[in-house]
Scaffold this motif. Structure first.
Motif, PDB file in Angstrom:
ATOM      1  N   LYS A 190     -12.160  20.327  33.639  1.00 10.58           N
ATOM      2  CA  LYS A 190     -13.033  19.162  33.762  1.00 10.58           C
ATOM      3  C   LYS A 190     -14.244  19.280  32.848  1.00 10.58           C
ATOM      4  O   LYS A 190     -14.658  18.332  32.193  1.00 10.58           O
ATOM      5  N   LEU A 240      -8.192  16.453  42.263  1.00  8.97           N
ATOM      6  CA  LEU A 240      -7.105  17.311  42.711  1.00  8.97           C
ATOM      7  C   LEU A 240      -6.014  16.508  43.406  1.00  8.97           C
ATOM      8  O   LEU A 240      -6.215  15.361  43.802  1.00  8.97           O
ATOM      9  N   SER A 241      -4.863  17.136  43.604  1.00  6.09           N
ATOM     10  CA  SER A 241      -3.701  16.480  44.180  1.00  6.09           C
ATOM     11  C   SER A 241      -3.614  16.719  45.681  1.00  6.09           C
ATOM     12  O   SER A 241      -4.392  17.495  46.261  1.00  6.09           O
ATOM     13  N   GLY A 270       0.262  20.996  34.053  1.00 10.73           N
ATOM     14  CA  GLY A 270      -0.443  20.701  35.291  1.00 10.73           C
ATOM     15  C   GLY A 270       0.350  21.095  36.527  1.00 10.73           C
ATOM     16  O   GLY A 270      -0.197  21.741  37.440  1.00 10.73           O
ATOM     17  N   ASP A 292      -9.639  24.259  37.589  1.00  7.64           N
ATOM     18  CA  ASP A 292      -9.921  22.825  37.675  1.00  7.64           C
ATOM     19  C   ASP A 292     -11.304  22.512  37.119  1.00  7.64           C
ATOM     20  O   ASP A 292     -11.486  21.529  36.390  1.00  7.64           O
ATOM     21  N   ARG A 293     -12.281  23.354  37.450  1.00  2.51           N
ATOM     22  CA  ARG A 293     -13.642  23.124  36.958  1.00  2.51           C
ATOM     23  C   ARG A 293     -13.708  23.324  35.443  1.00  2.51           C
ATOM     24  O   ARG A 293     -14.416  22.590  34.745  1.00  2.51           O
ATOM     25  N   ASP A 297      -0.841  23.815  39.304  1.00  2.00           N
ATOM     26  CA  ASP A 297      -1.049  23.301  40.658  1.00  2.00           C
ATOM     27  C   ASP A 297      -0.488  24.243  41.713  1.00  2.00           C
ATOM     28  O   ASP A 297      -0.840  24.142  42.888  1.00  2.00           O
ATOM     29  N   ALA A 337      -3.111  20.222  46.491  1.00  4.17           N
ATOM     30  CA  ALA A 337      -4.353  20.995  46.526  1.00  4.17           C
ATOM     31  C   ALA A 337      -5.027  20.885  47.895  1.00  4.17           C
ATOM     32  O   ALA A 337      -5.641  21.848  48.361  1.00  4.17           O
ATOM     33  N   MET A 345     -13.081  16.258  42.151  1.00  2.00           N
ATOM     34  CA  MET A 345     -12.497  17.239  41.241  1.00  2.00           C
ATOM     35  C   MET A 345     -11.164  16.761  40.662  1.00  2.00           C
ATOM     36  O   MET A 345     -10.598  17.415  39.788  1.00  2.00           O
ATOM     37  N   ARG A 357     -11.382  27.440  42.658  1.00  2.00           N
ATOM     38  CA  ARG A 357     -10.678  26.444  41.836  1.00  2.00           C
ATOM     39  C   ARG A 357     -11.290  26.446  40.435  1.00  2.00           C
ATOM     40  O   ARG A 357     -11.607  25.420  39.857  1.00  2.00           O
TER      41      ARG A 357
END
Length: 291
Positions: free
Chosen positions: A286, A243-244, A156, A282-283, A160, A247, A241, A279
């Protein structure tokens, strides 16, 4: 990311046609790194492009050895490091790139001495979205568990650090036939894209004295201002989403760059929406996790 044969590697190679030539100081720095390795460059002012095989070790990528020598990240100084078949690289090797990506240099310590090499590079990677190469349709042969295990080869924190990730789809039906018939204007020429990129770079340098990628947190608050409504929209999107905070800053800088490419002084919701489309990883993570 994308199925085999969609042109991922070709796109990475064409990226070089969008970069400006090196300035004299940059060219000298790059030439100095190559001279340490006993290598020469054909064109000093052309940004370097390195594409090591996925069997490369951490020492080959980062540098090291009994007498420390620069690795591929230093040979990519002021240029591009391209990693094809990204999940095939050992996870430990990829994670060794995280610190140089932040500091733009790498320090190699030995009992007798310590050497610091420059490593100011742009990282581009290509990969299939699953072990079989496909994520949907009749060609998919991988189960969700197999896909997750495949994607989990990438940590991760490493993922990122990518500002953009996009899915390259298969060519639409009929595209190959049209290209055989000599259809024109199917794609935009690199020279036209490069002109827009150079104009956007000039806008950024005039506004803040540096490219958007290098904006600090304080400078992001100064040059990437959002309306209250758009800030709330972005915050909700990031939360949805998963995210951090990293992000958040990355999306703001990407949206700022999109606005600059369109010569727009302010970031709009449309620019934020476009930044969110980049992104794809990420998608993907998920969607597979929910199958």
């Amino acid at each position: 990311m994308g199925p085999p044969g969609t042109g991922k590697s070709m796109l990475a190679e064409r990226f070089m046609t969008l970069l400006p030539n090196l300035e004299e100081e940059q060219a000298l720095q790059t030439a100095a790194v190559y001279s340490v390795c006993g290598k020469q460059r054909d064109d000093w002012f052309l940004p370097p492009y390195r594409a090591p095989h996925h069997s490369a070790s951490a020492v080959a990528l980062v540098g090291g050895g009994g007498k420390p020598k620069p690795g591929e990240i230093s040979l990519s100084h002021h240029g591009v490091l391209f990693l094809d078949e990204l999940p095939e690289f050992p996870r430990q090797v990829l994670d060794s790139l995280r610190q140089p990506m932040e500091t733009h240099d790498v320090t190699i310590s030995r009992a007798a001495n310590q050497v610091t090499f420059p490593a100011h590079f742009q990282l581009i990677a290509a990969m299939n979205p699953s072990p079989c190469g496909h994520i949907s349709g009749n060609l998919r042969r991988s189960t969700p568990d197999q896909i997750l295990r495949y994607l989990n080869r990438l940590s991760g924190p490493f993922l990122d650090r990518f500002s953009l990730s996009l899915m390259v789809p298969l060519l639409p039906k009929g595209m190959l036939a049209e290209s055989q018939q000599g259809a024109k204007n199917l794609t935009e020429k690199s020279c036209d894209v490069k002109e827009r990129v150079l104009k956007a770079r000039q806008i950024q340098l005039q506004r803040q004295g540096k490219l958007n990628h290098y904006l600090s947190s304080q400078e992001i608050n100064e040059f990437c201002i959002l309306s209250q409504q758009d800030a709330l929209f972005l915050e909700q999107a990031i939360e949805k989403m998963g995210l951090s905070i990293r992000a958040w800053h990355s999306l703001l800088k990407v949206a700022r760059s999109i606005a600059d490419l369109h010569a727009q002084p302010d970031i709009s919701k449309a620019h934020l929406c476009e930044a969110l489309t980049y992104r794809a990883m990420d998608r993907l993570l998920k969607s597979v996790a929910h199958e």
